[in-house]
Design an enzyme around this catalytic site. Structure first.
Site, PDB file in Angstrom:
ATOM      1  N   TYR A   3      -5.639   4.377  -7.618  1.00 45.73           N
ATOM      2  CA  TYR A   3      -5.837   4.374  -6.165  1.00 45.73           C
ATOM      3  C   TYR A   3      -7.175   3.728  -5.851  1.00 45.73           C
ATOM      4  O   TYR A   3      -8.222   4.348  -5.938  1.00 45.73           O
ATOM      5  CB  TYR A   3      -5.790   5.807  -5.648  1.00 45.73           C
TER       6      TYR A   3
ATOM      7  N   TYR B 156       0.862  -1.195   0.000  1.00 43.60           N
ATOM      8  CA  TYR B 156       0.000   0.000   0.000  1.00 43.60           C
ATOM      9  C   TYR B 156       0.891   1.235   0.000  1.00 43.60           C
ATOM     10  O   TYR B 156       1.709   1.423   0.911  1.00 43.60           O
ATOM     11  CB  TYR B 156      -0.869  -0.025   1.252  1.00 43.60           C
TER      12      TYR B 156
END
Lengths: 132, 386
Positions: free
Chosen positions: B333, B283
């Site tokens: 994203y 991430y």
């Protein structure tokens, strides 16, 4: 400087009463002897529920910070905003605007003194002064 | 543990306007089912993770005309949600609660004609009471909140902006080989260093993209997955770590994250060592997040993340391929579905030009809040043998 206004609620009333007098209150647990940040509901060390407001020294040191670039407006030059994470001498951390801070003086461990200012429409809010 | 990821569905992502999160979610789940060789009628479990706009939820079941669903919930672990959903799906399948579980993330924060920054205006917290003080002081949106974390790491370990830039450049090099990536044009370290400061020490090119879209995965038993269309991606191990940072003297905020506990637990469950991991999908809401996750998972020593990334280890051709689709920094994203989707692609060997030759074990991270919430998966194209 760009402090946003904050109003009191029942929980925070004692904090802002003291702020108006230039005094910083933190949360304190008599059973553990530990201090916690102003918003704490239970003790940050023991999780005890016996927190009470207690006056703190108003002194601490810098743990970390960020600088938000300002934008020039009309004929006003851009003014950067410096926000610091300040560890009070009692232990809890506060996130404080550092108005007019000398960027060259920003350093881990730099002394900070808590002051209070009153934005329009707001309670008195804590800010930090480097080298205090 | 017998679960495997059998399907992956991705919508168009990025500046895709005029569609709601629910519409994106329906498309992603339909694509994931088709990818697996299943139909929507085969799905008997559904986990829904709405993004920041929070405008889809478990009522997606009725939108999909699903009936007699055996497992249904909205899951909200912020950026750690994707990994959490796969974990809960795997446990539910193992317990016999459901057989085919769809897990979906969907969000549509971008509005046409508005800047990406306007999509995330910061916490919409009422400015009342002492809990508002950090917000009032200016610590509002994610960049400045991660900036103080990154600054602390820099001051403690000597991490530099150029080292953060190496993370951004590596992500862009990977993205250049990913047809689905939003940002594919070349980027240099000089580009990073000259990009405008958002919240010192984080520059524009330290920050992730903002995207509209949805990604879904289908989780089922390894046995069922073996009969389906795609090569199964087996779930070998998982973990979560939520440090519960307390704002006081002993806080490790900025220095150690929930990845330390989560990663160790996941590796232990998988029965593998960190040195055996071939591919990392981490991430990367900010370059710093990649760097500290590499440290906390143990790919390098604490405090040496800066030198590690600057060595080229995580870039194409490096010793530790990381974020091989370009990550959230350069590809798209979708919260934790960004690393998870690329992990599935790599584990299957379907990465095309960017495929990592050795892909027997893939480690996936999810991170939410300001390093507050963490999930980990260890995935493999092989059935679990240890």
């Amino acid at each position: 400087m760009s402090l946003a206004p904050v109003v009191r609620d029942d929980f925070s009333a004692p904090f802002f009463e003291a702020s108006a007098e230039g005094r910083l209150l933190l949360r304190f647990s008599p059973s553990s002897g530990a201090w916690s940040e102003p918003s704490a509901m239970v003790c940050s060390v023991s999780q005890a529920a016996d927190l009470e407001w207690r006056e703190a020294s108003g002194r601490g040191h810098l743990v970390s910070w960020t600088i938000k670039p300002g934008r020039p407006r009309d004929d006003q030059p851009a003014q950067d905003t410096v926000i610091g994470i300040v560890e009070t001498d009692e232990g809890p951390w506060l996130t404080l605007l550092l108005p007019d801070a000398d960027v060259a003086a920003l350093a881990v461990g730099a002394a900070v003194e808590v002051r209070f200012v009153r934005p329009e429409g707001s309670e008195h809010l804590p800010v930090g002064r480097l080298g205090g | 543990m017998t679960a495997a990821i059998a399907g992956l569905g991705m919508t168009e992502m990025g500046k895709i306007y005029g569609r709601t999160a629910t519409q994106f979610a329906v498309e992603a789940i339909s694509r994931a089912a088709e990818d697996a060789g299943l139909t929507l009628a085969d799905i008997d479990g559904l986990y829904v993770n709405p993004g920041v706009k929070n405008d889809t939820d478990l009522r997606l079941q009725s939108t999909l005309q699903m009936r007699d669903t055996r497992l249904l919930a909205t899951i909200q672990g912020f950026g750690s949600s994707a990994g959490q959903m796969v974990q809960y799906a795997a446990m539910a399948i193992d317990a016999g609660m459901a057989e085919v579980v769809a897990c979906v993330y969907a969000d549509a924060p971008l509005k046409e004609g508005k800047r990406a920054g306007a999509a995330y205006p910061g916490q919409a917290r009422a400015m009342e009471g002492v809990g508002s003080l950090p917000f009032a002081a200016g610590l509002k949106a994610a960049p400045e909140r991660y900036a103080v974390a990154a600054r602390r790491h820099m001051e403690r370990y000597g991490t530099t902006s150029e080292q953060l830039g190496a993370v951004a450049v590596a992500a862009r090099q990977w993205a250049a080989m990913n047809p689905a990536a939003q940002m594919r044009e070349p980027m240099t370290l000089e580009d990073h260093q000259s990009s405008r400061m958002i919240a010192d020490p984080l520059r524009l090119l330290d920050c992730c993209l903002v995207s509209n879209g949805a990604v879904a995965v289908i989780v089922t038993s390894a046995e069922r997955a073996a009969t389906l269309r795609q090569p199964p991606v087996h779930v070998w191990g998982w973990g979560q770590g939520h440090p519960g940072y307390v704002n006081r003297r002993d806080s490790e905020f900025g220095l150690v994250t929930g990845a330390a506990r989560s990663g160790a637990d996941a590796l232990k469950m998988a029965g593998v060592g960190v040195d055996e991991i071939d591919v990392r999908e981490l991430y990367d809401c900010f370059t710093y997040t990649t760097l500290i996750t590499l440290e906390d998972y143990g790919f390098c020593a604490k405090g040496e993340g800066g030198d590690f990334v600057a060595s080229g280890a995580i870039a194409p051709g490096g010793s530790h391929p990381t974020n091989t689709g370009g990550g959230e920094l350069s590809s798209f994203y979708m919260w934790g579905m960004t690393p998870l989707s690329e992990a599935v692609i790599q584990a299957r060997g379907q990465g095309g030009e960017r495929q990592v030759p050795q892909h027997d074990l893939v480690m996936v991270s999810g991170n939410g809040g300001v390093l507050d919430f963490h999930s980990t998966l260890v995935l493999s194209p092989h059935p679990k043998t240890r």
